[in-house]
Design a protein around this motif. Structure first.
Motif, PDB file in Angstrom:
ATOM      1  N   VAL A 135      34.882  11.036 -22.662  1.00  0.00           N
ATOM      2  CA  VAL A 135      35.946  11.043 -21.659  1.00  0.00           C
ATOM      3  C   VAL A 135      37.279  11.128 -22.398  1.00  0.00           C
ATOM      4  N   ILE A 136      38.133  12.036 -21.936  1.00  0.00           N
ATOM      5  CA  ILE A 136      39.437  12.239 -22.583  1.00  0.00           C
ATOM      6  C   ILE A 136      40.524  12.054 -21.532  1.00  0.00           C
ATOM      7  N   PHE A 137      41.484  11.195 -21.844  1.00  0.00           N
ATOM      8  CA  PHE A 137      42.609  10.914 -20.950  1.00  0.00           C
ATOM      9  C   PHE A 137      43.861  11.610 -21.483  1.00  0.00           C
ATOM     10  N   HIS A 138      44.414  12.494 -20.698  1.00  0.00           N
ATOM     11  CA  HIS A 138      45.678  13.142 -21.029  1.00  0.00           C
ATOM     12  C   HIS A 138      46.780  12.399 -20.268  1.00  0.00           C
ATOM     13  N   ASN A 160      33.222   3.804 -28.752  1.00  0.00           N
ATOM     14  CA  ASN A 160      34.485   3.827 -29.481  1.00  0.00           C
ATOM     15  C   ASN A 160      35.537   4.524 -28.636  1.00  0.00           C
ATOM     16  N   CYS A 161      36.793   4.168 -28.863  1.00  0.00           N
ATOM     17  CA  CYS A 161      37.948   4.799 -28.203  1.00  0.00           C
ATOM     18  C   CYS A 161      39.081   4.876 -29.206  1.00  0.00           C
ATOM     19  N   HIS A 162      39.904   5.920 -29.094  1.00  0.00           N
ATOM     20  CA  HIS A 162      41.042   6.039 -30.007  1.00  0.00           C
ATOM     21  C   HIS A 162      42.013   7.105 -29.502  1.00  0.00           C
ATOM     22  N   PHE A 163      43.263   6.964 -29.905  1.00  0.00           N
ATOM     23  CA  PHE A 163      44.237   8.037 -29.685  1.00  0.00           C
ATOM     24  C   PHE A 163      43.907   9.184 -30.626  1.00  0.00           C
ATOM     25  N   THR A 164      43.969  10.395 -30.124  1.00  0.00           N
ATOM     26  CA  THR A 164      43.623  11.558 -30.942  1.00  0.00           C
ATOM     27  C   THR A 164      44.855  12.325 -31.393  1.00  0.00           C
ATOM     28  N   ASP A 165      46.044  11.798 -31.078  1.00  0.00           N
ATOM     29  CA  ASP A 165      47.287  12.443 -31.502  1.00  0.00           C
ATOM     30  C   ASP A 165      48.229  11.369 -32.024  1.00  0.00           C
ATOM     31  N   THR A 166      49.304  11.793 -32.677  1.00  0.00           N
ATOM     32  CA  THR A 166      50.263  10.842 -33.240  1.00  0.00           C
ATOM     33  C   THR A 166      51.266  10.349 -32.206  1.00  0.00           C
ATOM     34  N   TYR A 223      43.967  10.146 -25.290  1.00  0.00           N
ATOM     35  CA  TYR A 223      43.090   9.033 -25.639  1.00  0.00           C
ATOM     36  C   TYR A 223      41.652   9.407 -25.295  1.00  0.00           C
ATOM     37  N   ALA A 224      40.756   9.266 -26.254  1.00  0.00           N
ATOM     38  CA  ALA A 224      39.369   9.695 -26.065  1.00  0.00           C
ATOM     39  C   ALA A 224      38.410   8.525 -26.249  1.00  0.00           C
ATOM     40  N   CYS A 225      37.386   8.484 -25.398  1.00  0.00           N
ATOM     41  CA  CYS A 225      36.349   7.459 -25.472  1.00  0.00           C
ATOM     42  C   CYS A 225      34.979   8.108 -25.450  1.00  0.00           C
ATOM     43  N   THR A 226      34.066   7.541 -26.223  1.00  0.00           N
ATOM     44  CA  THR A 226      32.666   7.944 -26.194  1.00  0.00           C
ATOM     45  C   THR A 226      31.849   6.782 -25.648  1.00  0.00           C
ATOM     46  N   LEU A 227      31.049   7.032 -24.615  1.00  0.00           N
ATOM     47  CA  LEU A 227      30.252   5.973 -24.003  1.00  0.00           C
ATOM     48  C   LEU A 227      29.104   5.543 -24.908  1.00  0.00           C
ATOM     49  N   SER A 234      48.946   5.030 -13.534  1.00  0.00           N
ATOM     50  CA  SER A 234      49.871   6.077 -13.088  1.00  0.00           C
ATOM     51  C   SER A 234      50.315   7.008 -14.220  1.00  0.00           C
ATOM     52  N   ASN A 235      50.136   6.601 -15.461  1.00  0.00           N
ATOM     53  CA  ASN A 235      50.554   7.462 -16.569  1.00  0.00           C
ATOM     54  C   ASN A 235      49.486   8.489 -16.941  1.00  0.00           C
ATOM     55  N   ILE A 236      48.367   8.462 -16.245  1.00  0.00           N
ATOM     56  CA  ILE A 236      47.312   9.452 -16.506  1.00  0.00           C
ATOM     57  C   ILE A 236      47.668  10.764 -15.808  1.00  0.00           C
ATOM     58  N   GLN A 237      47.684  11.823 -16.570  1.00  0.00           N
ATOM     59  CA  GLN A 237      47.910  13.153 -16.003  1.00  0.00           C
ATOM     60  C   GLN A 237      46.598  13.807 -15.602  1.00  0.00           C
ATOM     61  N   LEU A 238      45.585  13.646 -16.438  1.00  0.00           N
ATOM     62  CA  LEU A 238      44.309  14.320 -16.220  1.00  0.00           C
ATOM     63  C   LEU A 238      43.205  13.564 -16.944  1.00  0.00           C
ATOM     64  N   VAL A 239      42.038  13.438 -16.278  1.00  0.00           N
ATOM     65  CA  VAL A 239      40.850  12.896 -16.936  1.00  0.00           C
ATOM     66  C   VAL A 239      39.876  14.045 -17.154  1.00  0.00           C
ATOM     67  N   GLU A 240      39.482  14.241 -18.391  1.00  0.00           N
ATOM     68  CA  GLU A 240      38.603  15.341 -18.777  1.00  0.00           C
ATOM     69  C   GLU A 240      37.288  14.765 -19.316  1.00  0.00           C
ATOM     70  N   THR A 241      36.197  15.454 -19.097  1.00  0.00           N
ATOM     71  CA  THR A 241      34.919  15.039 -19.672  1.00  0.00           C
ATOM     72  C   THR A 241      34.358  16.147 -20.556  1.00  0.00           C
ATOM     73  N   LYS A 242      33.622  15.735 -21.574  1.00  0.00           N
ATOM     74  CA  LYS A 242      32.891  16.664 -22.443  1.00  0.00           C
ATOM     75  C   LYS A 242      31.475  16.138 -22.604  1.00  0.00           C
ATOM     76  N   GLY A 243      30.524  16.841 -22.039  1.00  0.00           N
ATOM     77  CA  GLY A 243      29.153  16.378 -22.077  1.00  0.00           C
ATOM     78  C   GLY A 243      28.985  15.122 -21.235  1.00  0.00           C
ATOM     79  N   ASP A 244      27.935  14.370 -21.487  1.00  0.00           N
ATOM     80  CA  ASP A 244      27.615  13.191 -20.699  1.00  0.00           C
ATOM     81  C   ASP A 244      28.313  11.929 -21.185  1.00  0.00           C
ATOM     82  N   ARG A 245      28.892  11.962 -22.416  1.00  0.00           N
ATOM     83  CA  ARG A 245      29.362  10.690 -22.978  1.00  0.00           C
ATOM     84  C   ARG A 245      30.825  10.675 -23.371  1.00  0.00           C
TER      85      ARG A 245
END
Length: 533
Positions: free
Chosen positions: A156-159, A90-96, A101-105, A143-154
Motif C-alpha cells: 500500500v502506497i500513500f501519496h 514494514n512501513c517507511h517514507f520512500t522520498d526525502t 509513504y509505503a507499507c507492506t502487509l 486529510s493529508n492523503i491525496q491518493l492511496v495506491e496498491t501494488k499486488g496483494d500486500r
C-alpha cells in the motif's frame, strides 16, 4: 479495605515499571476472564447511531474498544515512542520530502472471521473514512492523503498532499483501522455496536437501552501482529459513576478500575499502606480546556475571551479540585511534549482583575458579561462539576462576569457542541498520538473536530505545514511556538490543566502498570493472572 500505593514514574518515550518480583510471563495466563471497570459510556442514539464505526468514533472510550478489535498498519504499544509496524510488516517514507509513504502487509494476514486481508482492504478502509467525512471530524486525521495506491496483494502506497512527518502516527489511530468490505458499506456508517476487524480480540457487546453495559473481548485466534495478548478474555464493564465502580473493586466483582476515578478515591488509595489493591500512577497527556464558539455572543469579541484568560487562576483551580493529581497548563501542548511553550503565561502572567478589566474597557465591553459555561456530567469524571463551580466563582468574584454553569450527559452535550449550540464549553483531549501537532491541528486546522468557526490563515497555510516538514520535532519548535502564541492572543480555546492518570488493580492481576499508556490508550492485551507483588 486496606490498600497499598504504587507510584509509577513515566518519561516520554519510556515507561518503567517499579513492580518488584512480579509474577506472570509473556505467555498467556490462565484463570477466569479479567474484569475491568470504567465510567465511559457507549451509547447509540439518533445523533450518534454508529458509535463504534472506525470512520466515526472519535473519543477515548470508543477508541479504546476499537484498539482491541480493529488492526492498524502501525501501533504504539506500551507508550510514547515511535510507532511500530502492526498489520504491516514494514512501513517507511520512500522520498526525502516525507510525501510518499509505503507499507507492506504481513504475510497471511486475516480478519477474525478467517477472510484474507489484502492491500485493497486497506485502501477500502482508508478511502471509506475519507469519503464518508463523518461529523465527528475524525476523517481530518487522514486529510493529508491525496491518493492511496496498491501494488499486488500486500503493498500500500500513500501519496500525501504535502510533507507530514507525523503520518506514521496517524496510521496508528483507529480511523485508519482495517475493516472487511463484506461488513462495512463504502458509502455509509455501520450503525450499532458490531465491530469486525483483525485485532487481538473479537467483541461481543451486552446492550441495554441502546447502551453497552459490558464489552466482552475474546482472544482472536487469527490475529497476527505486533501485540502478544497475555489473557484469553477480558470484560469491560461500564458503571454509572466512580463510587459504584470502587464498590465493585472492593467486593472483588472487578479486577481493575480505570478512568475515571475521583480525586477522593485516589487520595484514599494513596494514603493506604497495606492490602490487596495497588494504585498505579503514571504521567498522562490528558488536557482540559474551555472551547469557544467564536461566532457566538457574548464571546465573539476577542476581548471577552482574553479577559477570561487573564482572570482564571489555574493554580487555585487545580489545588481546590484535583490537588496533586493535575498541573496548571498554559498552552494546548502539554509541558512534557516537544514543542511546548508557556504562551498563555508569557502573555497574561499572573491572574489579575485589574488587567482583565482594562482589556474589557479598552474594547468597550459593558460589564458584567453574562454567559453560560457548559460541561458534560458523565464523560470526564465526577470532579467536572466542582471544577466548573470553581471557574464560575473565579469569574463572578471579579465582578466582571455574570456566569452560570450548565451540565448535560455526553450523549446530549457532544452533539450540541458540534452543532454550535454552546458559546463556551468544557472539553478534554486525549491525544491521538504524542506529538505537538496533535494538540494543535485538531483544534485549529480546516475540518477541526470542534467544528470551530475560528480560522487563522497564518496557522493553516504556513505554520502547521512548516512544522510537519520536520521529522526532528525539535527543529519544528519555532513553528509550533508561533502557533501557540497566536492561540494565546486570539483565545479560540483556553487551556486549563493537564493530569496524571491512575489505575487501581487487584494483586492477582499482572500488567496493570501497562493498562493505560500516557495517551490513555487501554491496553487490555497486557493484563494477565498471577501475583503482581
Amino acid at each position: 479495605m486496606n490498600r497499598k500505593t504504587l507510584v509509577l514514574p513515566a518519561v516520554l518515550g519510556l515507561l518503567t515499571p517499579v513492580l518488584a518480583a512480579c509474577g506472570g510471563s509473556d505467555a498467556e495466563s490462565g484463570g477466569d476472564a479479567i474484569v475491568v471497570g470504567t465510567t465511559d459510556r457507549f451509547t447509540a442514539s439518533s445523533d450518534t447511531p454508529a458509535p463504534l464505526d472506525p470512520a466515526y468514533a472519535y473519543d477515548v472510550g470508543t477508541w479504546n474498544i476499537l484498539r482491541q478489535t480493529v488492526q492498524t498498519l502501525m501501533a504504539q504499544p506500551r507508550g510514547d515512542g515511535e510507532p511500530e509496524p502492526e498489520a504491516a510488516q514494514n512501513c517507511h517514507f520512500t522520498d526525502t520530502g516525507n510525501e510518499r509513504y509505503a507499507c507492506t502487509l504481513r504475510e497471511d494476514l486475516k480478519f477474525a472471521d478467517g477472510d484474507p486481508i489484502t492491500a485493497e482492504d486497506v485502501k477500502f478502509s482508508i478511502d471509506r473514512a475519507r469519503s464518508i467525512k463523518a461529523d465527528s471530524g475524525v476523517f481530518a486525521l487522514l486529510s493529508n492523503i491525496q491518493l492511496v495506491e496498491t501494488k499486488g496483494d500486500r503493498e500500500v502506497i500513500f501519496h500525501l498532499n504535502g510533507p507530514d512527518a507525523t503520518f506514521p502516527y496517524k496510521l496508528s489511530t483507529p480511523v485508519a483501522g482495517i475493516v472487511n468490505p463484506d461488513d462495512y458499506d463504502k458509502k455509509k456508517l455501520r450503525d450499532g455496536f458490531d465491530v469486525d476487524g483483525s485485532g487481538p480480540y473479537t467483541l461481543k457487546a451486552e446492550v441495554k437501552d441502546n447502551e453497552i453495559t459490558e464489552a466482552v473481548f475474546t482472544k482472536n485466534p487469527n490475529y497476527k501482529g505486533l501485540l502478544k495478548p497475555k489473557n484469553g478474555e477480558v470484560v469491560l464493564r461500564s458503571f454509572d459513576d466512580a463510587d459504584a465502580m470502587g464498590t465493585a473493586l472492593d467486593k472483588g466483582d472487578i479486577d481493575l478500575m480505570t478512568r475515571t476515578m475521583t480525586p477522593k478515591q485516589i487520595d484514599e488509595f494513596s494514603n493506604s499502606s497495606a492490602g490487596d489493591i495497588d494504585l498505579i500512577e503514571t504521567s498522562g497527556l490528558e488536557i482540559r480546556y474551555l472551547g469557544f464558539n467564536t461566532d457566538a455572543s457574548p464571546v465573539k469579541a476577542k476581548a471577552v475571551r482574553q479577559s477570561m484568560a487573564q482572570l482564571i487562576d489555574r493554580g487555585a483551580l487545580v489545588s481546590k479540585v484535583y490537588g496533586t493529581q493535575a498541573e496548571p497548563l498554559f498552552s494546548l501542548v502539554p509541558a512534557s511534549i516537544t514543542g511546548h511553550s508557556n504562551s498563555f503565561f508569557n502573555k497574561y502572567g499572573e491572574p489579575s482583575k485589574a488587567k482583565a478589566k482594562a482589556i474589557l474597557t479598552g474594547a468597550g465591553i459593558t460589564t458584567p458579561v453574562k454567559l453560560t459555561l457548559n460541561y458534560t456530567t458523565d464523560h470526564y469524571g465526577a470532579a467536572t462539576k466542582p471544577e466548573f463551580e470553581q471557574l464560575r466563582k473565579q469569574l463572578n468574584d471579579s465582578g466582571l462576569f455574570d456566569v452560570d454553569i450548565k451540565g448535560a450527559p455526553w450523549s446530549t452535550f457532544q452533539p450540541a457542541e458540534r452543532k454550535g449550540e454552546y458559546a463556551v464549553y468544557g472539553m478534554g483531549w486525549f491525544p491521538d498520538f504524542p506529538d505537538a501537532d496533535n494538540y494543535l491541528s485538531p483544534f485549529l486546522d480546516k475540518d477541526n473536530f470542534l467544528r470551530s468557526p475560528y480560522a487563522n490563515n497564518e496557522i493553516r497555510a504556513t505554520l502547521l505545514p512548516e512544522s510537519r516538514r520536520e521529522a526532528d520535532r525539535l527543529t519544528a519548535s519555532d513553528s509550533l511556538t508561533g502557533i501557540q502564541d497566536i492561540v494565546a492572543d486570539d483565545v479560540p480555546v483556553l487551556p486549563l490543566w493537564q493530569g496524571n492518570q491512575y489505575v487501581a488493580v487487584r494483586d492477582d492481576v499482572t500488567g496493570g502498570e501497562y493498562a493505560l499508556n500516557s495517551a490513555s490508550t487501554l491496553q487490555l492485551w497486557e493484563l494477565g493472572r498471577g501475583m503482581s507483588g
